[in-house]
Design a protein around this motif. Sequence first.
Motif, PDB file in Angstrom:
ATOM      1  N   MET A   1      -5.916  74.764 116.119  1.00  0.00           N
ATOM      2  CA  MET A   1      -5.412  76.053 116.582  1.00  0.00           C
ATOM      3  C   MET A   1      -5.049  76.009 118.061  1.00  0.00           C
ATOM      4  O   MET A   1      -4.028  76.553 118.481  1.00  0.00           O
ATOM      5  CB  MET A   1      -6.456  77.147 116.317  1.00  0.00           C
ATOM      6  N   LEU A   2      -5.894  75.357 118.859  1.00  0.00           N
ATOM      7  CA  LEU A   2      -5.587  75.242 120.283  1.00  0.00           C
ATOM      8  C   LEU A   2      -4.312  74.442 120.502  1.00  0.00           C
ATOM      9  O   LEU A   2      -3.480  74.790 121.358  1.00  0.00           O
ATOM     10  CB  LEU A   2      -6.756  74.565 121.012  1.00  0.00           C
ATOM     11  N   ALA A   3      -4.157  73.369 119.721  1.00  0.00           N
ATOM     12  CA  ALA A   3      -2.959  72.549 119.857  1.00  0.00           C
ATOM     13  C   ALA A   3      -1.720  73.328 119.433  1.00  0.00           C
ATOM     14  O   ALA A   3      -0.685  73.293 120.122  1.00  0.00           O
ATOM     15  CB  ALA A   3      -3.099  71.283 119.013  1.00  0.00           C
ATOM     16  N   ALA A   4      -1.820  74.047 118.307  1.00  0.00           N
ATOM     17  CA  ALA A   4      -0.677  74.807 117.805  1.00  0.00           C
ATOM     18  C   ALA A   4      -0.271  75.907 118.776  1.00  0.00           C
ATOM     19  O   ALA A   4       0.907  76.271 118.873  1.00  0.00           O
ATOM     20  CB  ALA A   4      -1.009  75.401 116.441  1.00  0.00           C
ATOM     21  N   ALA A   5      -1.236  76.433 119.504  1.00  0.00           N
ATOM     22  CA  ALA A   5      -0.947  77.494 120.478  1.00  0.00           C
ATOM     23  C   ALA A   5      -0.403  76.937 121.788  1.00  0.00           C
ATOM     24  O   ALA A   5      -0.053  77.702 122.691  1.00  0.00           O
ATOM     25  CB  ALA A   5      -2.207  78.308 120.751  1.00  0.00           C
ATOM     26  N   GLY A   6      -0.357  75.609 121.907  1.00  0.00           N
ATOM     27  CA  GLY A   6       0.167  74.998 123.121  1.00  0.00           C
ATOM     28  C   GLY A   6      -0.823  74.910 124.256  1.00  0.00           C
ATOM     29  O   GLY A   6      -0.462  74.518 125.372  1.00  0.00           O
ATOM     30  N   LEU A   7      -2.082  75.253 123.979  1.00  0.00           N
ATOM     31  CA  LEU A   7      -3.084  75.285 125.045  1.00  0.00           C
ATOM     32  C   LEU A   7      -3.579  73.898 125.449  1.00  0.00           C
ATOM     33  O   LEU A   7      -4.238  73.753 126.485  1.00  0.00           O
ATOM     34  CB  LEU A   7      -4.279  76.144 124.613  1.00  0.00           C
ATOM     35  N   LEU A   8      -3.271  72.879 124.643  1.00  0.00           N
ATOM     36  CA  LEU A   8      -3.733  71.531 124.954  1.00  0.00           C
ATOM     37  C   LEU A   8      -2.625  70.637 125.511  1.00  0.00           C
ATOM     38  O   LEU A   8      -2.873  69.477 125.823  1.00  0.00           O
ATOM     39  CB  LEU A   8      -4.335  70.878 123.706  1.00  0.00           C
ATOM     40  N   ASP A   9      -1.423  71.171 125.627  1.00  0.00           N
ATOM     41  CA  ASP A   9      -0.315  70.360 126.136  1.00  0.00           C
ATOM     42  C   ASP A   9      -0.621  69.854 127.542  1.00  0.00           C
ATOM     43  O   ASP A   9      -1.001  70.625 128.432  1.00  0.00           O
ATOM     44  CB  ASP A   9       0.980  71.174 126.158  1.00  0.00           C
ATOM     45  N   GLY A  10      -0.468  68.548 127.720  1.00  0.00           N
ATOM     46  CA  GLY A  10      -0.708  67.948 129.023  1.00  0.00           C
ATOM     47  C   GLY A  10      -2.169  67.797 129.371  1.00  0.00           C
ATOM     48  O   GLY A  10      -2.513  67.442 130.506  1.00  0.00           O
ATOM     49  N   ARG A  11      -3.059  68.054 128.416  1.00  0.00           N
ATOM     50  CA  ARG A  11      -4.491  67.972 128.657  1.00  0.00           C
ATOM     51  C   ARG A  11      -5.118  66.818 127.869  1.00  0.00           C
ATOM     52  O   ARG A  11      -4.549  66.347 126.887  1.00  0.00           O
ATOM     53  CB  ARG A  11      -5.194  69.273 128.241  1.00  0.00           C
ATOM     54  N   ARG A  12      -6.309  66.430 128.308  1.00  0.00           N
ATOM     55  CA  ARG A  12      -7.139  65.499 127.538  1.00  0.00           C
ATOM     56  C   ARG A  12      -8.011  66.334 126.612  1.00  0.00           C
ATOM     57  O   ARG A  12      -8.585  67.346 127.011  1.00  0.00           O
ATOM     58  CB  ARG A  12      -7.997  64.662 128.476  1.00  0.00           C
ATOM     59  N   ALA A  13      -8.113  65.921 125.361  1.00  0.00           N
ATOM     60  CA  ALA A  13      -8.897  66.667 124.373  1.00  0.00           C
ATOM     61  C   ALA A  13      -9.441  65.697 123.340  1.00  0.00           C
ATOM     62  O   ALA A  13      -8.988  64.556 123.225  1.00  0.00           O
ATOM     63  CB  ALA A  13      -8.039  67.729 123.698  1.00  0.00           C
ATOM     64  N   THR A  14     -10.426  66.176 122.582  1.00  0.00           N
ATOM     65  CA  THR A  14     -10.969  65.354 121.502  1.00  0.00           C
ATOM     66  C   THR A  14     -11.058  66.171 120.228  1.00  0.00           C
ATOM     67  O   THR A  14     -10.920  67.402 120.242  1.00  0.00           O
ATOM     68  CB  THR A  14     -12.359  64.793 121.877  1.00  0.00           C
ATOM     69  N   THR A  15     -11.267  65.481 119.144  1.00  0.00           N
ATOM     70  CA  THR A  15     -11.540  66.093 117.847  1.00  0.00           C
ATOM     71  C   THR A  15     -12.316  65.063 117.038  1.00  0.00           C
ATOM     72  O   THR A  15     -12.589  63.970 117.523  1.00  0.00           O
ATOM     73  CB  THR A  15     -10.244  66.507 117.133  1.00  0.00           C
ATOM     74  N   HIS A  16     -12.686  65.411 115.821  1.00  0.00           N
ATOM     75  CA  HIS A  16     -13.397  64.456 114.971  1.00  0.00           C
ATOM     76  C   HIS A  16     -12.543  63.204 114.798  1.00  0.00           C
ATOM     77  O   HIS A  16     -11.318  63.282 114.645  1.00  0.00           O
ATOM     78  CB  HIS A  16     -13.685  65.092 113.606  1.00  0.00           C
ATOM     79  N   TRP A  17     -13.206  62.045 114.816  1.00  0.00           N
ATOM     80  CA  TRP A  17     -12.455  60.791 114.786  1.00  0.00           C
ATOM     81  C   TRP A  17     -11.518  60.673 113.597  1.00  0.00           C
ATOM     82  O   TRP A  17     -10.458  60.044 113.686  1.00  0.00           O
ATOM     83  CB  TRP A  17     -13.411  59.595 114.824  1.00  0.00           C
ATOM     84  N   SER A  18     -11.891  61.289 112.464  1.00  0.00           N
ATOM     85  CA  SER A  18     -11.048  61.150 111.269  1.00  0.00           C
ATOM     86  C   SER A  18      -9.749  61.951 111.370  1.00  0.00           C
ATOM     87  O   SER A  18      -8.818  61.721 110.594  1.00  0.00           O
ATOM     88  CB  SER A  18     -11.830  61.596 110.019  1.00  0.00           C
ATOM     89  N   TYR A  19      -9.669  62.882 112.319  1.00  0.00           N
ATOM     90  CA  TYR A  19      -8.459  63.693 112.490  1.00  0.00           C
ATOM     91  C   TYR A  19      -7.707  63.345 113.776  1.00  0.00           C
ATOM     92  O   TYR A  19      -6.649  63.902 114.039  1.00  0.00           O
ATOM     93  CB  TYR A  19      -8.812  65.179 112.525  1.00  0.00           C
TER      94      TYR A  19
END
Length: 216
Positions: A1-19
């Motif tokens: 959801m954060l990615a789809a909203a554009g809030l992670l653009d240009g940022r470092r982020a993580t998620t579960h390794w399988s995704y």
Amino acid sequence: MLAAAGLLDGRRATTHWSYAETLAQQYPGIAVDADVLYVDDGDVLTSAGQVAGIDLCLHMVRTDYGAAAANSAARRLVVPPHRDGGQAQFIATPVSSGNGHSLNGLLDWAIERLHQPLTVTDLAREAGLSPRQLSRQFLAVTGTSPLQRLLTQRIRRAQELLETVHDSVDDIAAQVGLGTAATLRRHFNRRIGTSPDAYRRTFRSGPGSPEARPAG
């Protein structure tokens, strides 16, 4: 959801390794780090799954209210009070034990002796391993070296003392095995991003009080 909203653009982020691979492919503007438990990128924080979400929440409590409050919350949750955000999401190789000692038991032993100038040889002897074997196990499990892990424990203990006692920075440096105030200040600033004196002023009112919250 954060990615789809554009809030992670240009940022470092993580998620579960399988995704992680899917996230990186669908949103190439995100610097996806699949090897960590959580990422604190200022006003946007991400974690690597449900349990890592607890690690992230404890990190937020520690940031706002101090180490003592985070440790208290961790005890109520029956979880480790702190796993570094940079710790790997999963253990690459099994942790073998020497003479009945696991790395957790070794860390407990070391924490009881933080005031002592422990070396890798001391840690390896207690674990019943060679220094090289111990270093390999630490790297596989924590992604860091035994002395760096020990330094993390020393800084964490210094945080607790700065919050709860009125001892001088020199005394606290001796209690956590860093020798002098200058050495503590150098490592503390590098790890926490502020000086021991400034940290103490921030949390002098005690964890959880409005005065204890950092500005911003």
